[in-house]
Write a protein that holds these residues in place. Sequence first.
Motif, PDB file in Angstrom:
ATOM      1  N   ILE A  97       1.110  -1.371   0.113  1.00  0.00           N
ATOM      2  CA  ILE A  97       0.010  -0.681  -0.036  1.00  0.00           C
ATOM      3  C   ILE A  97       0.712   1.389   0.114  1.00  0.00           C
ATOM      4  O   ILE A  97       0.626   1.663  -0.771  1.00  0.00           O
ATOM      5  N   LYS A  98       1.519   0.928   0.793  1.00  0.00           N
ATOM      6  CA  LYS A  98       2.631   2.405   1.083  1.00  0.00           C
ATOM      7  C   LYS A  98       3.632   2.581  -0.043  1.00  0.00           C
ATOM      8  O   LYS A  98       3.998   3.958  -0.851  1.00  0.00           O
ATOM      9  N   ASP A  99       3.975   1.305  -0.838  1.00  0.00           N
ATOM     10  CA  ASP A  99       5.023   1.570  -1.567  1.00  0.00           C
ATOM     11  C   ASP A  99       4.533   2.410  -2.894  1.00  0.00           C
ATOM     12  O   ASP A  99       4.356   3.051  -3.923  1.00  0.00           O
ATOM     13  N   ARG A 100       3.322   1.560  -3.339  1.00  0.00           N
ATOM     14  CA  ARG A 100       2.188   1.704  -4.665  1.00  0.00           C
ATOM     15  C   ARG A 100       1.716   3.462  -4.555  1.00  0.00           C
ATOM     16  O   ARG A 100       1.288   4.497  -5.753  1.00  0.00           O
ATOM     17  N   LEU A 101       1.026   4.064  -2.990  1.00  0.00           N
ATOM     18  CA  LEU A 101       0.971   5.165  -2.744  1.00  0.00           C
ATOM     19  C   LEU A 101       1.282   6.538  -2.742  1.00  0.00           C
ATOM     20  O   LEU A 101       1.448   7.282  -3.538  1.00  0.00           O
ATOM     21  N   GLU A 102       2.724   5.725  -2.618  1.00  0.00           N
ATOM     22  CA  GLU A 102       4.021   7.119  -2.609  1.00  0.00           C
ATOM     23  C   GLU A 102       4.123   7.173  -4.262  1.00  0.00           C
ATOM     24  O   GLU A 102       4.762   7.971  -5.034  1.00  0.00           O
ATOM     25  N   GLN A 103       4.465   5.934  -5.121  1.00  0.00           N
ATOM     26  CA  GLN A 103       4.564   5.950  -6.358  1.00  0.00           C
ATOM     27  C   GLN A 103       3.602   6.687  -7.061  1.00  0.00           C
ATOM     28  O   GLN A 103       3.699   8.057  -8.273  1.00  0.00           O
ATOM     29  N   LEU A 104       1.724   6.755  -6.564  1.00  0.00           N
ATOM     30  CA  LEU A 104       0.596   7.680  -7.348  1.00  0.00           C
ATOM     31  C   LEU A 104       0.912   9.217  -6.933  1.00  0.00           C
ATOM     32  O   LEU A 104       0.648   9.729  -7.621  1.00  0.00           O
ATOM     33  N   PHE A 105       1.100   9.383  -5.242  1.00  0.00           N
ATOM     34  CA  PHE A 105       1.350  10.769  -4.764  1.00  0.00           C
ATOM     35  C   PHE A 105       2.274  11.234  -4.172  1.00  0.00           C
ATOM     36  O   PHE A 105       2.252  12.426  -3.697  1.00  0.00           O
ATOM     37  N   GLY A 106       3.463  10.405  -4.196  1.00  0.00           N
ATOM     38  CA  GLY A 106       4.566  11.007  -3.438  1.00  0.00           C
ATOM     39  C   GLY A 106       4.577  11.553  -2.479  1.00  0.00           C
ATOM     40  O   GLY A 106       4.061  10.405  -1.448  1.00  0.00           O
ATOM     41  N   GLU A 107       4.574  12.226  -1.824  1.00  0.00           N
ATOM     42  CA  GLU A 107       5.067  12.489  -0.493  1.00  0.00           C
ATOM     43  C   GLU A 107       3.347  12.374   0.181  1.00  0.00           C
ATOM     44  O   GLU A 107       3.209  11.702   1.334  1.00  0.00           O
ATOM     45  N   GLN A 108       2.554  12.615  -1.030  1.00  0.00           N
ATOM     46  CA  GLN A 108       0.925  12.713  -0.187  1.00  0.00           C
ATOM     47  C   GLN A 108       0.691  11.405  -0.012  1.00  0.00           C
ATOM     48  O   GLN A 108       0.319  10.377   1.254  1.00  0.00           O
ATOM     49  N   GLY A 109       1.789  10.198  -0.714  1.00  0.00           N
ATOM     50  CA  GLY A 109       1.126   8.811  -0.444  1.00  0.00           C
ATOM     51  C   GLY A 109       1.434   8.858   1.023  1.00  0.00           C
ATOM     52  O   GLY A 109       0.512   7.870   1.705  1.00  0.00           O
ATOM     53  N   GLU A 110       2.368   9.336   1.496  1.00  0.00           N
ATOM     54  CA  GLU A 110       2.877   8.278   3.078  1.00  0.00           C
ATOM     55  C   GLU A 110       2.014   8.721   4.162  1.00  0.00           C
ATOM     56  O   GLU A 110       1.502   8.279   4.625  1.00  0.00           O
ATOM     57  N   GLN A 111       0.572   9.961   3.953  1.00  0.00           N
ATOM     58  CA  GLN A 111      -0.271  10.259   4.733  1.00  0.00           C
ATOM     59  C   GLN A 111      -1.506   9.480   4.179  1.00  0.00           C
ATOM     60  O   GLN A 111      -2.215   9.799   5.233  1.00  0.00           O
ATOM     61  N   MET A 112      -1.504   8.854   3.356  1.00  0.00           N
ATOM     62  CA  MET A 112      -2.815   8.410   2.981  1.00  0.00           C
ATOM     63  C   MET A 112      -2.628   7.031   3.430  1.00  0.00           C
ATOM     64  O   MET A 112      -3.552   6.217   3.222  1.00  0.00           O
ATOM     65  N   THR A 113      -1.545   5.964   3.519  1.00  0.00           N
ATOM     66  CA  THR A 113      -1.005   4.925   3.880  1.00  0.00           C
ATOM     67  C   THR A 113      -1.870   4.761   5.016  1.00  0.00           C
ATOM     68  O   THR A 113      -3.148   3.995   5.429  1.00  0.00           O
ATOM     69  N   PRO A 114      -2.001   5.366   6.207  1.00  0.00           N
ATOM     70  CA  PRO A 114      -2.343   4.993   7.130  1.00  0.00           C
ATOM     71  C   PRO A 114      -4.130   4.322   7.186  1.00  0.00           C
ATOM     72  O   PRO A 114      -5.128   3.822   7.381  1.00  0.00           O
ATOM     73  N   PHE A 115      -4.298   5.713   6.200  1.00  0.00           N
ATOM     74  CA  PHE A 115      -5.820   5.950   6.910  1.00  0.00           C
ATOM     75  C   PHE A 115      -6.423   4.182   5.246  1.00  0.00           C
ATOM     76  O   PHE A 115      -7.549   3.429   5.506  1.00  0.00           O
ATOM     77  N   LEU A 116      -5.745   4.069   3.900  1.00  0.00           N
ATOM     78  CA  LEU A 116      -5.752   2.710   3.426  1.00  0.00           C
ATOM     79  C   LEU A 116      -5.332   1.491   4.144  1.00  0.00           C
ATOM     80  O   LEU A 116      -6.954   0.517   3.906  1.00  0.00           O
ATOM     81  N   ALA A 117      -4.488   1.357   4.868  1.00  0.00           N
ATOM     82  CA  ALA A 117      -3.858   0.242   5.378  1.00  0.00           C
ATOM     83  C   ALA A 117      -5.830   0.409   6.907  1.00  0.00           C
ATOM     84  O   ALA A 117      -6.185  -1.166   6.375  1.00  0.00           O
ATOM     85  N   SER A 118      -6.251   1.049   7.121  1.00  0.00           N
ATOM     86  CA  SER A 118      -7.263   1.280   8.097  1.00  0.00           C
ATOM     87  C   SER A 118      -8.502   0.205   6.693  1.00  0.00           C
ATOM     88  O   SER A 118      -9.607  -0.306   8.104  1.00  0.00           O
ATOM     89  N   LEU A 119      -9.324   0.450   6.220  1.00  0.00           N
ATOM     90  CA  LEU A 119      -9.981  -0.264   5.164  1.00  0.00           C
ATOM     91  C   LEU A 119      -9.778  -1.796   5.418  1.00  0.00           C
ATOM     92  O   LEU A 119     -10.567  -2.345   5.702  1.00  0.00           O
ATOM     93  N   PHE A 120      -8.276  -2.652   5.434  1.00  0.00           N
ATOM     94  CA  PHE A 120      -8.146  -3.747   5.612  1.00  0.00           C
ATOM     95  C   PHE A 120      -8.459  -4.688   7.312  1.00  0.00           C
ATOM     96  O   PHE A 120      -7.723  -5.146   7.315  1.00  0.00           O
ATOM     97  N   SER A 121      -8.241  -3.137   8.423  1.00  0.00           N
ATOM     98  CA  SER A 121      -7.514  -3.388   9.241  1.00  0.00           C
ATOM     99  C   SER A 121      -6.700  -4.216  10.028  1.00  0.00           C
ATOM    100  O   SER A 121      -6.289  -5.177  10.140  1.00  0.00           O
ATOM    101  N   LEU A 122      -5.800  -3.347   8.535  1.00  0.00           N
ATOM    102  CA  LEU A 122      -3.853  -3.893   9.315  1.00  0.00           C
ATOM    103  C   LEU A 122      -3.696  -3.471  10.269  1.00  0.00           C
ATOM    104  O   LEU A 122      -4.285  -1.528  10.300  1.00  0.00           O
ATOM    105  N   PRO A 123      -2.419  -3.575  10.606  1.00  0.00           N
ATOM    106  CA  PRO A 123      -2.230  -3.502  11.710  1.00  0.00           C
ATOM    107  C   PRO A 123      -1.208  -1.874  11.146  1.00  0.00           C
ATOM    108  O   PRO A 123      -0.143  -2.605  10.015  1.00  0.00           O
ATOM    109  N   ILE A 124      -1.021  -0.397  11.986  1.00  0.00           N
ATOM    110  CA  ILE A 124      -0.569   0.611  11.326  1.00  0.00           C
ATOM    111  C   ILE A 124       0.783   0.541  12.373  1.00  0.00           C
ATOM    112  O   ILE A 124       1.078   0.477  13.420  1.00  0.00           O
ATOM    113  N   PRO A 125       2.226   0.574  11.426  1.00  0.00           N
ATOM    114  CA  PRO A 125       3.677   0.623  12.498  1.00  0.00           C
ATOM    115  C   PRO A 125       3.702   2.192  12.723  1.00  0.00           C
ATOM    116  O   PRO A 125       3.089   3.448  11.939  1.00  0.00           O
TER     117      PRO A 125
END
Length: 198
Positions: free
Chosen positions: A67-95
């Motif tokens: 998720i993090k790699d793909r979002l950073e590829q698509l959105f640059g630095e903004q992708g890092e901010q988006m990652t925890p929200f998209l991970a929450s959709l999958f109920s993934l643990p967020i480091p």
Amino acid sequence: EAGLGKSRLIAEGRDTVALDPTYQLQWFEGRSLSYEATTPFAPFIDLIGGCFGFQPGQSDTEKYTLIKDRLEQLFGEQGEQMTPFLASLFSLPIPDPDAERVRFLEPPMLRVGIFSHTTALVERLAGDQPLVFVLDDVHWIDPTSLDLLESLLPLTERVPLLIIASFRPRRQEPSWHVHELAQRDYAHRYTSISLQPL
């Protein structure tokens, strides 16, 4: 109704697209299941997971990295901010330290973030290449996924996005609201196909 051929018709369409090199489409599918009617984002877990390239057997850590790699590829630095929200959709643990972005959010605010970032992801993917989202058995969709599906409808005005939703035509079920909304607000883009027994 059950067994009438909704899923088969979609599969035939998908296979036709796959065999024809003139089609250059991204195609992702999700399905609602009867026992997941109260599980938030149930059909979108497979649907959006496909966008990130999830594979069976992957660990939560591997999925988070994808998720993090793909979002950073698509959105640059903004992708890092988006990652925890998209991970929450999958109920993934967020480091840590990413978890700090969502740790203290009330559920309504977390939901708003998930919806807005999912919409941004879908808009970006469809902007790069025409995108097909298939949601099967929407008559069993959970309320959160129903709201997310409805929030994606305006994207069809801006990017090449096709949403295929199959459901039983029962007015008392939540899925009928999607039909009524699309028919009312997006009549110029919406096609309803009623299957009949052969």
